[in-house]
Enzyme design. Sequence first.
Site, PDB file in Angstrom:
ATOM      1  N   GLU A 161      11.565 -13.053  12.290  1.00  0.00           N
ATOM      2  CA  GLU A 161      12.672 -12.779  13.196  1.00  0.00           C
ATOM      3  C   GLU A 161      12.194 -11.945  14.379  1.00  0.00           C
ATOM      4  O   GLU A 161      11.281 -11.127  14.263  1.00  0.00           O
ATOM      5  CB  GLU A 161      13.788 -12.039  12.440  1.00  0.00           C
ATOM      6  CG  GLU A 161      14.459 -12.967  11.441  1.00  0.00           C
ATOM      7  CD  GLU A 161      15.514 -12.294  10.569  1.00  0.00           C
ATOM      8  OE1 GLU A 161      16.418 -13.008  10.129  1.00  0.00           O
ATOM      9  OE2 GLU A 161      15.439 -11.089  10.319  1.00  0.00           O
ATOM     10  N   CYS A 185       6.070  -7.783   4.670  1.00  0.00           N
ATOM     11  CA  CYS A 185       5.213  -6.605   4.849  1.00  0.00           C
ATOM     12  C   CYS A 185       4.591  -6.279   3.503  1.00  0.00           C
ATOM     13  O   CYS A 185       5.259  -6.355   2.475  1.00  0.00           O
ATOM     14  CB  CYS A 185       6.047  -5.418   5.343  1.00  0.00           C
ATOM     15  SG  CYS A 185       5.055  -3.965   5.763  1.00  0.00           S
ATOM     16  N   CYS A 219       8.144   0.348   1.662  1.00  0.00           N
ATOM     17  CA  CYS A 219       8.983   1.518   1.948  1.00  0.00           C
ATOM     18  C   CYS A 219      10.349   1.278   1.285  1.00  0.00           C
ATOM     19  O   CYS A 219      10.936   0.198   1.424  1.00  0.00           O
ATOM     20  CB  CYS A 219       9.118   1.715   3.451  1.00  0.00           C
ATOM     21  SG  CYS A 219       7.502   1.923   4.241  1.00  0.00           S
ATOM     22  N   CYS A 276      13.537  -0.018   3.276  1.00  0.00           N
ATOM     23  CA  CYS A 276      13.366  -1.096   4.267  1.00  0.00           C
ATOM     24  C   CYS A 276      13.512  -2.458   3.608  1.00  0.00           C
ATOM     25  O   CYS A 276      12.861  -2.749   2.614  1.00  0.00           O
ATOM     26  CB  CYS A 276      11.983  -0.961   4.913  1.00  0.00           C
ATOM     27  SG  CYS A 276      11.546  -2.343   5.982  1.00  0.00           S
ATOM     28  N   GLU A 322       3.634  -4.630   9.275  1.00  0.00           N
ATOM     29  CA  GLU A 322       2.927  -3.423   9.706  1.00  0.00           C
ATOM     30  C   GLU A 322       1.866  -3.865  10.718  1.00  0.00           C
ATOM     31  O   GLU A 322       0.841  -4.456  10.337  1.00  0.00           O
ATOM     32  CB  GLU A 322       2.297  -2.741   8.478  1.00  0.00           C
ATOM     33  CG  GLU A 322       1.301  -1.642   8.802  1.00  0.00           C
ATOM     34  CD  GLU A 322       1.799  -0.616   9.805  1.00  0.00           C
ATOM     35  OE1 GLU A 322       2.834   0.017   9.571  1.00  0.00           O
ATOM     36  OE2 GLU A 322       1.142  -0.439  10.855  1.00  0.00           O
ATOM     37  N   SER A 377       4.936   0.456  16.516  1.00  0.00           N
ATOM     38  CA  SER A 377       5.409   1.362  15.473  1.00  0.00           C
ATOM     39  C   SER A 377       4.599   1.156  14.202  1.00  0.00           C
ATOM     40  O   SER A 377       4.442   0.035  13.723  1.00  0.00           O
ATOM     41  CB  SER A 377       6.890   1.091  15.187  1.00  0.00           C
ATOM     42  OG  SER A 377       7.315   1.846  14.063  1.00  0.00           O
ATOM     43  N   SER A 424       6.552   6.033  11.907  1.00  0.00           N
ATOM     44  CA  SER A 424       7.655   6.129  10.951  1.00  0.00           C
ATOM     45  C   SER A 424       7.426   7.353  10.077  1.00  0.00           C
ATOM     46  O   SER A 424       6.769   7.270   9.052  1.00  0.00           O
ATOM     47  CB  SER A 424       7.682   4.863  10.096  1.00  0.00           C
ATOM     48  OG  SER A 424       7.981   3.766  10.915  1.00  0.00           O
ATOM     49  N   PHE A 425       7.954   8.469  10.501  1.00  0.00           N
ATOM     50  CA  PHE A 425       7.659   9.743   9.841  1.00  0.00           C
ATOM     51  C   PHE A 425       8.577   9.959   8.633  1.00  0.00           C
ATOM     52  O   PHE A 425       8.129  10.052   7.508  1.00  0.00           O
ATOM     53  CB  PHE A 425       7.787  10.871  10.869  1.00  0.00           C
ATOM     54  CG  PHE A 425       6.902  12.040  10.548  1.00  0.00           C
ATOM     55  CD1 PHE A 425       5.531  11.898  10.564  1.00  0.00           C
ATOM     56  CD2 PHE A 425       7.446  13.272  10.222  1.00  0.00           C
ATOM     57  CE1 PHE A 425       4.700  12.980  10.255  1.00  0.00           C
ATOM     58  CE2 PHE A 425       6.629  14.354   9.914  1.00  0.00           C
ATOM     59  CZ  PHE A 425       5.253  14.207   9.934  1.00  0.00           C
ATOM     60  N   HIS A 426       9.842  10.065   8.883  1.00  0.00           N
ATOM     61  CA  HIS A 426      10.897   9.963   7.863  1.00  0.00           C
ATOM     62  C   HIS A 426      10.997  11.056   6.807  1.00  0.00           C
ATOM     63  O   HIS A 426      11.949  11.059   6.029  1.00  0.00           O
ATOM     64  CB  HIS A 426      10.829   8.621   7.119  1.00  0.00           C
ATOM     65  CG  HIS A 426      10.893   7.418   8.004  1.00  0.00           C
ATOM     66  ND1 HIS A 426      11.680   7.355   9.135  1.00  0.00           N
ATOM     67  CD2 HIS A 426      10.276   6.206   7.919  1.00  0.00           C
ATOM     68  CE1 HIS A 426      11.538   6.167   9.698  1.00  0.00           C
ATOM     69  NE2 HIS A 426      10.692   5.464   8.995  1.00  0.00           N
ATOM     70  N   ASN A 454      20.274   1.941   8.298  1.00  0.00           N
ATOM     71  CA  ASN A 454      20.981   0.656   8.347  1.00  0.00           C
ATOM     72  C   ASN A 454      21.029   0.071   6.951  1.00  0.00           C
ATOM     73  O   ASN A 454      19.990  -0.202   6.364  1.00  0.00           O
ATOM     74  CB  ASN A 454      20.259  -0.308   9.295  1.00  0.00           C
ATOM     75  CG  ASN A 454      20.330   0.189  10.725  1.00  0.00           C
ATOM     76  OD1 ASN A 454      21.396   0.515  11.225  1.00  0.00           O
ATOM     77  ND2 ASN A 454      19.180   0.291  11.374  1.00  0.00           N
ATOM     78  N   CYS A 466      17.178  -2.314  12.860  1.00  0.00           N
ATOM     79  CA  CYS A 466      15.900  -1.896  12.305  1.00  0.00           C
ATOM     80  C   CYS A 466      15.920  -1.924  10.792  1.00  0.00           C
ATOM     81  O   CYS A 466      16.814  -1.381  10.162  1.00  0.00           O
ATOM     82  CB  CYS A 466      15.633  -0.442  12.681  1.00  0.00           C
ATOM     83  SG  CYS A 466      14.465  -0.276  13.968  1.00  0.00           S
TER      84      CYS A 466
HETATM   85  N1  SAH Z   1       6.054  -1.406   9.857  1.00  0.00           N
HETATM   86  C1  SAH Z   1       6.245  -0.642  11.014  1.00  0.00           C
HETATM   87  C2  SAH Z   1       7.149  -1.305  12.032  1.00  0.00           C
HETATM   88  C3  SAH Z   1       8.364  -2.029  11.537  1.00  0.00           C
HETATM   89  S1  SAH Z   1       9.700  -1.062  10.912  1.00  0.00           S
HETATM   90  C4  SAH Z   1       6.778   0.722  10.663  1.00  0.00           C
HETATM   91  O1  SAH Z   1       7.154   0.935   9.527  1.00  0.00           O
HETATM   92  O2  SAH Z   1       6.779   1.587  11.533  1.00  0.00           O
HETATM   93  C5  SAH Z   1      10.499  -0.393  12.375  1.00  0.00           C
HETATM   94  C6  SAH Z   1      11.236   0.911  12.105  1.00  0.00           C
HETATM   95  O3  SAH Z   1      12.462   0.688  11.368  1.00  0.00           O
HETATM   96  C7  SAH Z   1      10.422   1.898  11.275  1.00  0.00           C
HETATM   97  O4  SAH Z   1      10.540   3.203  11.768  1.00  0.00           O
HETATM   98  C8  SAH Z   1      11.101   1.789   9.938  1.00  0.00           C
HETATM   99  O5  SAH Z   1      10.817   2.905   9.156  1.00  0.00           O
HETATM  100  C9  SAH Z   1      12.541   1.652  10.335  1.00  0.00           C
HETATM  101  N2  SAH Z   1      13.411   1.152   9.271  1.00  0.00           N
HETATM  102  C10 SAH Z   1      13.072   0.362   8.236  1.00  0.00           C
HETATM  103  N3  SAH Z   1      14.164   0.102   7.460  1.00  0.00           N
HETATM  104  C11 SAH Z   1      15.200   0.753   8.025  1.00  0.00           C
HETATM  105  C12 SAH Z   1      16.588   0.839   7.711  1.00  0.00           C
HETATM  106  N4  SAH Z   1      17.102   0.182   6.684  1.00  0.00           N
HETATM  107  N5  SAH Z   1      17.374   1.589   8.514  1.00  0.00           N
HETATM  108  C13 SAH Z   1      16.849   2.202   9.595  1.00  0.00           C
HETATM  109  N6  SAH Z   1      15.555   2.134   9.951  1.00  0.00           N
HETATM  110  C14 SAH Z   1      14.729   1.422   9.173  1.00  0.00           C
HETATM  111 FE1  SF4 Z   2       6.712  -2.393   6.180  1.00  0.00          FE
HETATM  112 FE2  SF4 Z   2       7.559  -0.807   8.186  1.00  0.00          FE
HETATM  113 FE3  SF4 Z   2       9.294  -1.813   6.383  1.00  0.00          FE
HETATM  114 FE4  SF4 Z   2       7.563   0.079   5.631  1.00  0.00          FE
HETATM  115  S1  SF4 Z   2       9.217   0.288   7.164  1.00  0.00           S
HETATM  116  S2  SF4 Z   2       8.059  -1.809   4.484  1.00  0.00           S
HETATM  117  S3  SF4 Z   2       5.764  -0.455   6.827  1.00  0.00           S
HETATM  118  S4  SF4 Z   2       8.094  -2.985   7.848  1.00  0.00           S
END
Ligand code: SAH
Ligand code: SF4
Length: 387
Positions: free
Chosen positions: A115, A135, A139, A142, A195, A226, A248-250, A325, A368
């Site tokens: 997508e 991926c 995480c 995600c 990633e 990212s 993606s610190f979180h 989200n 996201c």
């Molecule tokens: N793999 C890379 C890029 C894709 S994810 C990464 O992890 O950075 C893009 C962003 O969306 C990242 O910051 C990820 O942590 C965030 N993300 C993933 N799932 C999410 C969700 N359900 N709600 C909000 N942000 C999310």
């Molecule tokens: Fe992969 Fe980024 Fe999702 Fe983590 S947040 S599972 S690295 S796409």
Amino acid sequence: MADAPITQDLVTLPRTLPQEGRANLVGLTRPQLHAALIAAGTPEKQAKMRTGQVWQWLYHWGLRDFAAMTNLSKAYRALLAEHFTIEVPEVVSRSVSADGTRKYLLRIAGGHEVEAVYIPEDGRGTLCISSQVGCTLTCSFCHTGTQRLVRNLTPGEIVGQVMVARDDLGEWPERGAPRVETRLVSNIVLMGMGEPLYNFENVRDAMQVVMDSEGLSLSRRRITLSTSGIVPEIARTAEEIGCLLAVSFHATTDDVRDTLVPINRKWNIAALLEALRAYPRLSNSERITFEYVMLKGVNDSDADARRLVQLIAGIPAKINLIPFNEWPGAPYERSDPERIEAFADIVHKAGYASPIRTPRGEDIMAACGQLKSASERARKGRRAAAE
Ligand code: SAH
Ligand code: SF4
């Protein structure tokens, strides 16, 4: 929590996928295109000029048909058609959100789906592109991370997402018209599925094509990559791509980050911050974006906010707070708006910009972390129904 697998069945494909023996030109870097034209019989003396001509047809004018490349002789056009194709991913469906966000479901070689999401804003817009099918990382918040099948996208499939969006937005210049830079796709973020730093070479080559000034021509400052924190590739990103970086610190403790972003067990917060401090070109105009997903009761306390600003002290940064989200079956909830505001306030008072990202395209599951191919969703749905 048990160690989550961090590599799954990753399929590696040839960099250009020959179709009926013909190679796709989309996604070749300039030197690769040059070499391909010579291998197909272009006299070496002409190769540089031909590379420039073909390049412009592909990436400035958006042409898909060799026969229409009118500054090339008929014989040369036939030679090109015999050896090459011009292919971009096939648009399976397009959803348009009430807020104008467009989500493209794209089919690529092997029948896989990825997508891409276009987010318009004041006559410009950001295209969020994918770097992998699914991926390999897992995480816990995600949706993409729950997809089992994973493969790297080729450079052509990455560049192709930009071309498909420009097709849909009608953004290629009119032939013969004055060179006006329409810029509906003004920015690119590598924040879709996958990633990007686990597909480094293909992402790098694709961005070289996208940044080339005689084609799609997006400057490196309009591209943000990212990463979840693949530390050894961070310095290479600066050297070989030069784009902006988002991380993606979180979480603000290794315990919590180990659960949310399992790659933290390999490269922890200290290692990640060290790599970020070394990221060159850091200045107030080219800050690192720290993405921070707001999860109720998990990482959203005042103490977290204070730890966050202490950890990143000295790094030119902005902190992007992303309200979680939700997706079906997700194990977390979005923090309350008041909590997010309070968190943002602490970060802001410490001197950092702390925008709260407005979720876009939620009604079409385009926000996201919600991206996951429709076929994979359907498969899961069927499995769940059968259980
Ligand atoms: N793999 C890379 C890029 C894709 S994810 C990464 O992890 O950075 C893009 C962003 O969306 C990242 O910051 C990820 O942590 C965030 N993300 C993933 N799932 C999410 C969700 N359900 N709600 C909000 N942000 C999310
Ligand atoms: Fe992969 Fe980024 Fe999702 Fe983590 S947040 S599972 S690295 S796409």
